[in-house]
Write an enzyme that holds these catalytic residues in place. Structure first.
Site: not given
Ligand code: F6R
Length: 254
Positions: A66, A135, A137, A142
């Site tokens: 992403d 959440n 994702h 989402e």
């Molecule tokens: C980032 C991504 C997100 C993160 C998720 C957890 O490329 O795809 O799904 O893996 O938001 O974020 P952290 O690791 O910062 O807790």
């Protein structure tokens, strides 16, 4: 599903073993990569192994999950910058073999189509690294009444913007949209490695791995995938039900 519970400090080492196994069996692997706090111990270990000559990405190719929409690549919080600083600049993966969605594209829809075509012509992802949002994702898919199969533009959930505001000067600076690889592409990956650490992820990890499969918790779809490896520290594993804990080897000493 294979679940590894390790001490927080050992997450990187396990990440090194997992990628080494993948690249040994397929040096020209297509790797799906993530950003955020979660993959950092993996990336540190990969950099160290490449530095020691024990690992090479020279024949691999990578596709990031992403990117924020509207942030210039050069912005300190773009995922492009994150990847250069935390991994790509330090390893032997060819610059021309690393793909990250272009969040600056004038036509974001066209960029999604371009990204999906590249993914498809590469033959899809062999090995996908994932973190999980509070959440549920994965990527920026989402929770909601439906999920999208292909790469798409997403409105970031308020919870996600708040969680990510720790990297920006203020919540207002966090982009409202992003481009994300879709659930279909993630679930088509031949192997998925989901990583979570810390108590703050314990509830969502437990729900994702044992609760109902629902679009309201995108990571729950990983239950349907044939080859998922889950890497947790003790805190992130602390809410797993006994039924699932029984199938693990307890806290592994690496
Ligand atoms: C980032 C991504 C997100 C993160 C998720 C957890 O490329 O795809 O799904 O893996 O938001 O974020 P952290 O690791 O910062 O807790």
């Amino acid at each position: 599903m294979e679940i590894h519970i390790v001490q927080t400090a050992a997450i990187g080492q396990l990440g090194g073993e997992l990628i080494a196994r993948q690249l040994r069996s397929k040096p020209d692997s297509i790797l799906g990569l993530a950003t955020g706090s979660t993959p950092i111990p993996f990336y540190k270990e990969w950099i160290s192994l490449v530095g020691k000559g024990e690992l090479s990405f020279a024949r691999a190719r990578s596709f990031n999950l992403d990117e924020y929409a509207g942030l210039p690549r050069s912005h300190s919080q773009s995922y492009w910058t994150f990847m250069q600083e935390n991994l790509l600049r330090h390893i032997d993966l060819q610059a021309s073999a690393t793909e990250i969605p272009n969040g600056e594209a004038a036509d974001l829809q066209a960029e999604c189509v371009r990204y999906d075509r590249m993914l498809e012509s590469a033959g899809g992802i062999d090995w996908q690294l994932l973190g999980i949002g509070h959440n549920g994702h994965i990527g920026f898919n989402e929770p909601g009444p439906s999920l999208t199969a292909g790469t798409h533009v997403v409105e970031l959930a308020e919870e996600t913007r708040q969680a990510n505001s720790r990297f920006f000067d203020s919540l207002d600076d966090v982009p409202r949209q992003a481009i994300t690889v879709g659930m279909g592409s993630i679930l088509k990956a031949r192997e998925i490695v989901l990583v979570a650490q810390g108590e703050g992820k314990a509830d969502i990890v437990s729900q994702a791995l044992t609760g109902p499969v629902t679009t309201e918790l995108p990571a729950s779809f990983l239950q349907l995938h044939a080859k998922v490896t889950v890497v947790l520290d003790e805190a992130a594993a602390s809410k797993l039900p006994a039924s699932l804990l029984g199938s693990t080897r307890g806290v592994e000493q690496l």
